[in-house]
Design a protein around this motif. Sequence first.
Motif, PDB file in Angstrom:
ATOM      1  N   ALA A  18     121.168  60.694  36.825  1.00  0.00           N
ATOM      2  CA  ALA A  18     120.552  61.763  37.186  1.00  0.00           C
ATOM      3  C   ALA A  18     120.818  62.665  36.080  1.00  0.00           C
ATOM      4  CB  ALA A  18     120.977  61.891  38.664  1.00  0.00           C
ATOM      5  N   VAL A  19     120.060  64.307  36.116  1.00  0.00           N
ATOM      6  CA  VAL A  19     120.862  65.673  35.797  1.00  0.00           C
ATOM      7  C   VAL A  19     120.140  66.512  37.295  1.00  0.00           C
ATOM      8  CG1 VAL A  19     119.770  67.118  33.863  1.00  0.00           C
ATOM      9  CG2 VAL A  19     120.203  64.885  33.232  1.00  0.00           C
ATOM     10  N   CYS A  20     121.420  67.117  37.148  1.00  0.00           N
ATOM     11  CA  CYS A  20     121.311  68.334  37.871  1.00  0.00           C
ATOM     12  C   CYS A  20     121.887  69.541  37.428  1.00  0.00           C
ATOM     13  CB  CYS A  20     122.382  67.774  38.838  1.00  0.00           C
ATOM     14  SG  CYS A  20     123.832  67.126  38.517  1.00  0.00           S
ATOM     15  N   GLY A  21     122.257  71.134  37.904  1.00  0.00           N
ATOM     16  CA  GLY A  21     123.166  71.272  37.708  1.00  0.00           C
ATOM     17  C   GLY A  21     124.689  71.990  38.273  1.00  0.00           C
ATOM     18  N   HIS A  22     125.078  72.818  38.332  1.00  0.00           N
ATOM     19  CA  HIS A  22     126.483  72.521  38.431  1.00  0.00           C
ATOM     20  C   HIS A  22     126.784  71.788  39.984  1.00  0.00           C
ATOM     21  CE1 HIS A  22     131.036  73.368  39.447  1.00  0.00           C
ATOM     22  NE2 HIS A  22     130.110  73.188  40.626  1.00  0.00           N
ATOM     23  N   VAL A  23     127.842  70.415  39.747  1.00  0.00           N
ATOM     24  CA  VAL A  23     127.979  69.364  41.040  1.00  0.00           C
ATOM     25  C   VAL A  23     129.215  68.889  40.636  1.00  0.00           C
ATOM     26  CG1 VAL A  23     126.969  67.432  39.887  1.00  0.00           C
ATOM     27  CG2 VAL A  23     127.567  67.348  42.933  1.00  0.00           C
ATOM     28  N   ASP A  24     129.796  68.973  42.384  1.00  0.00           N
ATOM     29  CA  ASP A  24     131.804  68.685  42.289  1.00  0.00           C
ATOM     30  C   ASP A  24     131.408  67.348  42.071  1.00  0.00           C
ATOM     31  OD1 ASP A  24     134.277  67.756  43.806  1.00  0.00           O
ATOM     32  OD2 ASP A  24     134.163  70.222  42.659  1.00  0.00           O
ATOM     33  N   ALA A  47     123.702  74.324  29.827  1.00  0.00           N
ATOM     34  CA  ALA A  47     123.890  74.889  31.407  1.00  0.00           C
ATOM     35  C   ALA A  47     123.791  73.425  32.539  1.00  0.00           C
ATOM     36  CB  ALA A  47     122.817  75.684  31.560  1.00  0.00           C
ATOM     37  N   LEU A  48     123.255  72.787  32.271  1.00  0.00           N
ATOM     38  CA  LEU A  48     123.150  71.271  32.702  1.00  0.00           C
ATOM     39  C   LEU A  48     124.445  69.945  33.074  1.00  0.00           C
ATOM     40  CD1 LEU A  48     118.920  71.155  31.266  1.00  0.00           C
ATOM     41  CD2 LEU A  48     120.205  72.025  33.952  1.00  0.00           C
ATOM     42  N   THR A  49     124.611  68.999  33.952  1.00  0.00           N
ATOM     43  CA  THR A  49     124.891  68.406  33.891  1.00  0.00           C
ATOM     44  C   THR A  49     124.422  66.758  34.095  1.00  0.00           C
ATOM     45  OG1 THR A  49     126.627  70.190  35.367  1.00  0.00           O
ATOM     46  CG2 THR A  49     126.600  67.644  35.422  1.00  0.00           C
ATOM     47  N   ALA A  50     125.090  66.395  33.497  1.00  0.00           N
ATOM     48  CA  ALA A  50     124.500  64.856  33.765  1.00  0.00           C
ATOM     49  C   ALA A  50     125.290  63.837  34.065  1.00  0.00           C
ATOM     50  CB  ALA A  50     124.302  64.025  32.331  1.00  0.00           C
ATOM     51  N   VAL A  51     124.894  62.735  35.700  1.00  0.00           N
ATOM     52  CA  VAL A  51     125.969  62.260  36.018  1.00  0.00           C
ATOM     53  C   VAL A  51     125.864  60.620  35.418  1.00  0.00           C
ATOM     54  CG1 VAL A  51     126.172  61.003  38.734  1.00  0.00           C
ATOM     55  CG2 VAL A  51     125.394  63.219  38.516  1.00  0.00           C
ATOM     56  N   GLY A  93     122.169  69.665  45.313  1.00  0.00           N
ATOM     57  CA  GLY A  93     120.956  70.722  44.946  1.00  0.00           C
ATOM     58  C   GLY A  93     120.099  70.218  44.219  1.00  0.00           C
ATOM     59  N   PRO A  94     118.884  70.297  43.489  1.00  0.00           N
ATOM     60  CA  PRO A  94     117.871  69.873  43.225  1.00  0.00           C
ATOM     61  C   PRO A  94     118.915  69.126  41.922  1.00  0.00           C
ATOM     62  CG  PRO A  94     117.944  72.328  43.009  1.00  0.00           C
ATOM     63  CD  PRO A  94     118.963  72.314  43.634  1.00  0.00           C
ATOM     64  N   THR A  95     117.753  68.056  42.090  1.00  0.00           N
ATOM     65  CA  THR A  95     118.651  66.635  41.011  1.00  0.00           C
ATOM     66  C   THR A  95     117.728  65.508  40.183  1.00  0.00           C
ATOM     67  OG1 THR A  95     120.386  66.609  42.421  1.00  0.00           O
ATOM     68  CG2 THR A  95     119.782  64.093  41.063  1.00  0.00           C
ATOM     69  N   GLU A 108     128.208  61.069  23.350  1.00  0.00           N
ATOM     70  CA  GLU A 108     127.738  62.040  21.807  1.00  0.00           C
ATOM     71  C   GLU A 108     126.230  61.515  22.362  1.00  0.00           C
ATOM     72  OE1 GLU A 108     126.994  65.249  20.694  1.00  0.00           O
ATOM     73  OE2 GLU A 108     129.371  64.556  22.127  1.00  0.00           O
ATOM     74  N   ARG A 109     125.408  60.317  22.255  1.00  0.00           N
ATOM     75  CA  ARG A 109     123.940  60.256  22.001  1.00  0.00           C
ATOM     76  C   ARG A 109     123.357  60.329  23.054  1.00  0.00           C
ATOM     77  NH1 ARG A 109     123.263  55.395  19.220  1.00  0.00           N
ATOM     78  NH2 ARG A 109     124.141  55.521  16.626  1.00  0.00           N
ATOM     79  N   ALA A 110     124.440  60.494  24.503  1.00  0.00           N
ATOM     80  CA  ALA A 110     123.380  60.839  25.843  1.00  0.00           C
ATOM     81  C   ALA A 110     123.389  62.012  25.466  1.00  0.00           C
ATOM     82  CB  ALA A 110     124.758  60.388  27.247  1.00  0.00           C
ATOM     83  N   ARG A 111     124.620  62.697  25.408  1.00  0.00           N
ATOM     84  CA  ARG A 111     123.943  64.374  25.409  1.00  0.00           C
ATOM     85  C   ARG A 111     123.014  64.758  23.935  1.00  0.00           C
ATOM     86  NH1 ARG A 111     130.540  64.641  25.325  1.00  0.00           N
ATOM     87  NH2 ARG A 111     130.826  66.356  26.932  1.00  0.00           N
ATOM     88  N   GLN A 112     123.015  64.005  23.360  1.00  0.00           N
ATOM     89  CA  GLN A 112     122.482  64.620  22.038  1.00  0.00           C
ATOM     90  C   GLN A 112     120.862  64.459  22.937  1.00  0.00           C
ATOM     91  OE1 GLN A 112     122.930  62.924  18.822  1.00  0.00           O
ATOM     92  NE2 GLN A 112     124.431  63.309  18.285  1.00  0.00           N
TER      93      GLN A 112
END
Length: 272
Positions: A18-24, A47-51, A93-95, A108-112
């Motif tokens: 998933a992709v979300c904002g800030h999550v611990d 500004a986003l985070t992938a799980v 939060g929103p996910t 790196e491939r995932a980030r791109q």
Amino acid sequence: MTVLGPALQEHTATYVFAVCGHVDHSAFAALPGIGESFPVRLLPFGALTAVVQHVEAAHFNEDAWRVRLSDERELERCARAHHDVVSAAALRGPTAPLPLATLYRSDERARQALRQDAERFHTVLRRIAGRVEWAVKVYAHTAPAPAPVLATAPPAGEGHDRSSPCGGRAYLDRKRGLQKRREQRHDEALRTAETVDSALRTVAAASRRLRTHAQEPQEPGRTQVLNAAYLVDEERVDEVARTIAGLRRSTGADIEMSGPWVPYSFVGEVGA
């Protein structure tokens, strides 16, 4: 964050939940994830985070997935593991959940790839913030097939009357009448489905009509005429339940409602 040596990196892939904002990261501490050999972790991009999770590449390549997904029990295990991680993120939060089996050769491939879709993810997260998905299904009940009429031989010297209660014409008339009543009930159920959908769209922020499911073998007299998802503000959830209860009373319809769910049905359509 788990750091793998170069040798091990060659044998792993990056699975994205998933992709979300800030999550611990502690939100996923007790979850095995999809592969279980490595922990579920976070992969920031902008500004986003992938799980995400490292998985053993040989066990999650295309051929391995084909075998895995053809096994009903293994498919259920993977789907449940995927959903558990997505749900844990959504509690914070929103996910935006990604489809089952979203894999990249490396972080790196995932980030791109995720960066290229960042604008769409931002749009999705804004849209689903403070909202949940409810699933609603409406069913029609069909009449059983007519029992065959056993014709009896006419008395000696008399011709066979096809219009008699035991004759072939009477049987065909009964069968046509039953088919007509079945079609009438189905048409009434379709009209009820439209009534249900219209009422719920006044409560929901968005809605989607999904493909209806085929009749289940264990429920031969029950046919689905509406399969829909509704994106609902969290503060209006009770209103949805009251609307469904009122529709059941006013229409007598067979309506199933389930939720709240992570808004899976309202992620892929935005900006697609």
